[in-house]
Design an enzyme around this catalytic site. Structure first.
Site, PDB file in Angstrom:
ATOM      1  N   ARG A 163       0.835  -1.214   0.000  1.00 38.22           N
ATOM      2  CA  ARG A 163       0.000   0.000   0.000  1.00 38.22           C
ATOM      3  C   ARG A 163       0.865   1.258   0.000  1.00 38.22           C
ATOM      4  NH1 ARG A 163      -1.823   1.685   4.512  1.00 38.22           N
ATOM      5  NH2 ARG A 163      -2.136  -0.397   5.358  1.00 38.22           N
ATOM      6  N   TYR A 180     -16.508  16.429 -14.808  1.00 36.47           N
ATOM      7  CA  TYR A 180     -16.986  15.044 -14.777  1.00 36.47           C
ATOM      8  C   TYR A 180     -18.040  14.873 -13.678  1.00 36.47           C
ATOM      9  CZ  TYR A 180     -16.437   9.950 -14.522  1.00 36.47           C
ATOM     10  OH  TYR A 180     -16.643   8.606 -14.517  1.00 36.47           O
ATOM     11  N   ASP A 225      -7.499  18.329 -14.233  1.00 34.56           N
ATOM     12  CA  ASP A 225      -7.811  16.980 -14.715  1.00 34.56           C
ATOM     13  C   ASP A 225      -7.568  16.974 -16.229  1.00 34.56           C
ATOM     14  OD1 ASP A 225      -9.086  14.715 -15.771  1.00 34.56           O
ATOM     15  OD2 ASP A 225     -10.700  14.753 -14.288  1.00 34.56           O
ATOM     16  N   LYS A 235      -8.687   5.808 -19.040  1.00 36.76           N
ATOM     17  CA  LYS A 235      -9.076   6.294 -20.372  1.00 36.76           C
ATOM     18  C   LYS A 235      -7.896   6.186 -21.343  1.00 36.76           C
ATOM     19  CE  LYS A 235     -12.762   7.103 -17.973  1.00 36.76           C
ATOM     20  NZ  LYS A 235     -13.101   8.402 -17.397  1.00 36.76           N
TER      21      LYS A 235
HETATM   22  C1  LIG Z   1     -13.528   8.876 -16.152  1.00 36.38           C
HETATM   23  C2  LIG Z   1     -13.139  10.208 -15.636  1.00 36.38           C
HETATM   24  C3  LIG Z   1     -12.848  10.394 -14.277  1.00 36.38           C
HETATM   25  C4  LIG Z   1     -12.983   9.287 -13.259  1.00 36.38           C
HETATM   26  O1  LIG Z   1     -12.051   8.283 -13.509  1.00 36.38           O
HETATM   27  P1  LIG Z   1     -12.257   6.753 -13.028  1.00 36.38           P
HETATM   28  O2  LIG Z   1     -11.003   6.106 -13.474  1.00 36.38           O
HETATM   29  O3  LIG Z   1     -13.493   6.252 -13.701  1.00 36.38           O
HETATM   30  O4  LIG Z   1     -12.419   6.792 -11.545  1.00 36.38           O
HETATM   31  C5  LIG Z   1     -12.468  11.651 -13.871  1.00 36.38           C
HETATM   32  N1  LIG Z   1     -12.368  12.683 -14.732  1.00 36.38           N
HETATM   33  C6  LIG Z   1     -12.650  12.539 -16.040  1.00 36.38           C
HETATM   34  C7  LIG Z   1     -12.537  13.718 -16.940  1.00 36.38           C
HETATM   35  C8  LIG Z   1     -13.032  11.301 -16.535  1.00 36.38           C
HETATM   36  O5  LIG Z   1     -13.326  11.165 -17.836  1.00 36.38           O
END
Ligand SMILES: *Cc1c(COP(=O)(O)O)cnc(C)c1O
Length: 389
Positions: A46, A99, A172, A197
């Site tokens: 961890r 998001y 982000d 993604k």
């Molecule tokens: C999918 C997404 C998230 C969340 O990510 P996870 O891996 O599903 O927890 C956060 N910000 C954006 C812009 C996303 O597309």
């Protein structure tokens, strides 16, 4: 059978091994590290894992960061970062176009902990300035390319406002990816990814990442330890594997997206196309200041005439593109924000957020661009022969 010795010499593999081990042999260095905070050596999974470290370093490099860390999901990266930077009484000024689960974290969870959250339209610099200067602000939060409208955040301007106010700019960068935008050289303090993604790129893992200066990343890593959102080594390996083709995938996905966006714009029954690489893109003047080499990214948002019901007909008729949430995979993924990512908003709230009636979000995959355009043409033509007009 004896346990493997940590002193054995091993061949050096070209591909990072999956250290599928929760714990590691303790030694003098490990004991010293435990006393010093425990983040420099490998002794418990961890805290650190060698496979996870390899991926964290790779993502830090892609983002021109001093250091990086991995989390169990993008949301773990966002929540752990914000809970590291914020305490009760602090204030966040955030883009309204974020998001859905980030919205919930900001609007429903952080205020419960005594954090004041102010949301502004990502394109409205006057509103950002007013909100940031109105009261002491700890964090300025935005996405590089908003979901689903693909608004480009003016990162140099936001970095200027944040640093003048003594706030940290947290970005982000999931939708844009480091192939298209590098927020840190533009003045951001921390960059966050849903590695689920484009970084992984194969829709087969949930993972998150944070990159930035060494001291801050270390502070966040301490909360990965206490909040527990660490990444599993096997998932880390899959992200590493995906990263090997990141540049090639993005090159192709961005080129395909440009072709698809141009095709969609040529159709009379498509009322709007939002793609930062198109000359008609509304935020065009910001693009050269934020986006590298005039790339447009691999995401498109477009609205069909006939509204949401026709958008659904089009989605259901596609054969190559998959009707699914998420993005950044090798397969083209399409969804309608009104009944998926933004279903909790009323029609009026969606309009205010510039989610047009009939909007479809499309994440370009690696299919042949002509095949993809043919698929869209057939589905759009088919829906045109029905009763939407
Ligand atoms: C999918 C997404 C998230 C969340 O990510 P996870 O891996 O599903 O927890 C956060 N910000 C954006 C812009 C996303 O597309």
């Amino acid at each position: 059978m004896t346990a493997p010795s940590h002193q054995a010499t091993h061949p050096r593999p070209v591909v990072p091994p999956i250290y599928q081990s929760a714990t590691f042999f303790l030694n003098e260095q490990a004991y010293q590290d435990i006393q010093a905070g425990g983040l420099n050596e490998h002794w418990y999974g961890r805290f650190r894992n060698p496979t996870v470290d390899v991926v964290a370093d790779a993502i830090a490099t892609l983002e021109h960061a001093e250091a990086g860390l991995m989390t169990s999901s993008g949301m773990a990266a966002i929540a752990t970062t914000l809970l590291t930077l914020l305490t009760a009484g602090d204030r966040v000024v955030s883009s309204r176009q974020v998001y859905g689960d980030t919205w919930d974290l900001l609007v429903r969870d952080l205020p419960r902990l005594g954090v004041d959250v102010v949301m502004v339209d990502v394109t409205d610099l006057q509103a950002w300035r007013a909100a940031i200067q109105q009261r002491p602000t700890a964090v300025v939060y935005t996405e590089t390319l908003s979901n689903p409208q693909l608004e480009v955040a003016d990162l140099p301007a936001l970095a200027g406002l944040a640093s003048a106010a003594g706030a940290r700019l947290v970005v982000d960068n999931t939708f844009a990816t480091p192939y298209v935008v590098n927020p840190l050289p533009l003045g951001a303090d921390l960059v966050i990814h849903s590695a689920t993604k484009f970084l992984n790129g194969h829709s087969d893992v949930i993972a998150g990442a944070v990159a930035g200066d060494r001291a801050t990343v270390r502070e966040v890593q301490r909360r990965v330890v206490t909040f527990g959102g660490c990444l599993d080594p096997h998932a880390a390996y899959l992200v590493w594997r995906g990263l090997q083709t990141f540049n090639l995938r993005l090159q192709r996905q961005c080129a395909t997206a440009r072709a698809v966006a141009a095709y969609l714009e040529s159709r009379d029954d498509v009322v709007s196309v939002r793609y930062p690489g198109l000359p008609s893109y509304p935020g065009r003047s910001i693009v050269p200041r934020v986006i590298k080499h005039d790339r447009g990214g691999a995401m498109i948002a477009f609205a069909v005439a006939g509204g949401d019901s026709r958008a659904l007909q089009v989605l259901r008729d596609l054969r190559l593109a998959c009707e699914a949430t998420s993005l950044g995979g090798v397969e083209t993924l399409v969804s309608a924000p009104f009944n998926s990512s933004h279903f909790s908003l009323t029609r009026e709230e969606r309009r205010a957020a510039r989610i047009d009636d009939g909007m479809i979000r499309l994440s370009c995959g690696l299919e042949d661009p002509d095949d993809l355009i043919a698929d869209l043409r057939r589905a759009l033509d088919n829906a045109a022969t029905r009763t939407w007009a």
